[in-house]
Design an enzyme around this catalytic site. Sequence first.
Site, PDB file in Angstrom:
ATOM      1  N   CYS A   1       0.839  -1.200   0.000  1.00 10.45           N
ATOM      2  CA  CYS A   1       0.000   0.000   0.000  1.00 10.45           C
ATOM      3  C   CYS A   1       0.878   1.255   0.000  1.00 10.45           C
ATOM      4  O   CYS A   1       1.602   1.495  -0.958  1.00 10.45           O
ATOM      5  CB  CYS A   1      -0.987  -0.026   1.167  1.00 10.45           C
ATOM      6  SG  CYS A   1      -2.339   1.162   0.975  1.00 10.45           S
TER       7      CYS A   1
ATOM      8  N   HIS B   1      -4.071  -4.548  -0.582  1.00 12.80           N
ATOM      9  CA  HIS B   1      -3.670  -5.157   0.694  1.00 12.80           C
ATOM     10  C   HIS B   1      -3.729  -6.678   0.552  1.00 12.80           C
ATOM     11  O   HIS B   1      -4.818  -7.264   0.635  1.00 12.80           O
ATOM     12  CB  HIS B   1      -4.598  -4.703   1.824  1.00 12.80           C
ATOM     13  CG  HIS B   1      -4.370  -3.313   2.275  1.00 12.80           C
ATOM     14  ND1 HIS B   1      -3.442  -2.978   3.232  1.00 12.80           N
ATOM     15  CD2 HIS B   1      -4.937  -2.153   1.883  1.00 12.80           C
ATOM     16  CE1 HIS B   1      -3.453  -1.677   3.428  1.00 12.80           C
ATOM     17  NE2 HIS B   1      -4.351  -1.141   2.619  1.00 12.80           N
TER      18      HIS B   1
ATOM     19  N   GLU C   1      -2.891  -8.911   2.602  1.00 14.76           N
ATOM     20  CA  GLU C   1      -3.324  -9.526   3.858  1.00 14.76           C
ATOM     21  C   GLU C   1      -4.826  -9.412   4.078  1.00 14.76           C
ATOM     22  O   GLU C   1      -5.381 -10.054   4.977  1.00 14.76           O
ATOM     23  CB  GLU C   1      -2.559  -8.895   5.038  1.00 14.76           C
ATOM     24  CG  GLU C   1      -3.026  -7.523   5.475  1.00 14.76           C
ATOM     25  CD  GLU C   1      -2.549  -6.378   4.597  1.00 14.76           C
ATOM     26  OE1 GLU C   1      -2.811  -5.221   4.969  1.00 14.76           O
ATOM     27  OE2 GLU C   1      -1.937  -6.629   3.540  1.00 14.76           O
TER      28      GLU C   1
END
Length: 204
Positions: A84, A186, A188
């Site tokens: 990011c 992102h 994750e």
Amino acid sequence: MIAIIDYGAGNLFSVKNALDFLGYENIITSSAEDLKRADKLILPGVGALPDAMKKLNETGLVEVILDEIAAKDNCSGKPLLGICLGMQMLFQKGYEFEETDCLGILEGEVRFIDAPGLKIPHMGWSDIKIENKCPLSVGIKEGDMLYYVHSYKAVTPKENISLYSEYGGIVPGLVFNGNVYGAQFHPEKSGKVGLGILKNFANL
């Protein structure tokens, strides 16, 4: 071991939790010695680019990071993944609030997403397209969905782009040069697809 760089402006624990879930040894650290001992580095980031670069410069870790990834030798050292805002910091300059010098590892700039009629920030799931294959995009197919939260995007040559989405134009999602990678989305928070990208990075 993967070192998640703590400079006071990162989404540290969500990244750590994802790596823990995948079973990869990792540590959140602001120690130069830990970065030197690590096999791979992750540079996370949330917030505004000028503030993040200021905080990173204040840690004294910039030269350590550049040395470890061998930025002056065509990125041939340890793998580095920026996530990011951490991805945006890999480029030469950014223009969020003010002109900001970034790490200069990747060619290009970070500019506001000019998408008339669309909501900014670009937030939520977007499908992806493949520009160039790279080690982190192995197993990814066009139409897979990734999760974004950002108002600025990289403007960089096509040869640096592996994956991209469209939001008022091309939004580079996964960029690369040598052993350096950047994910605007992102991973994750992007379900199995995002975890697959993290797994590819961990297995480099």
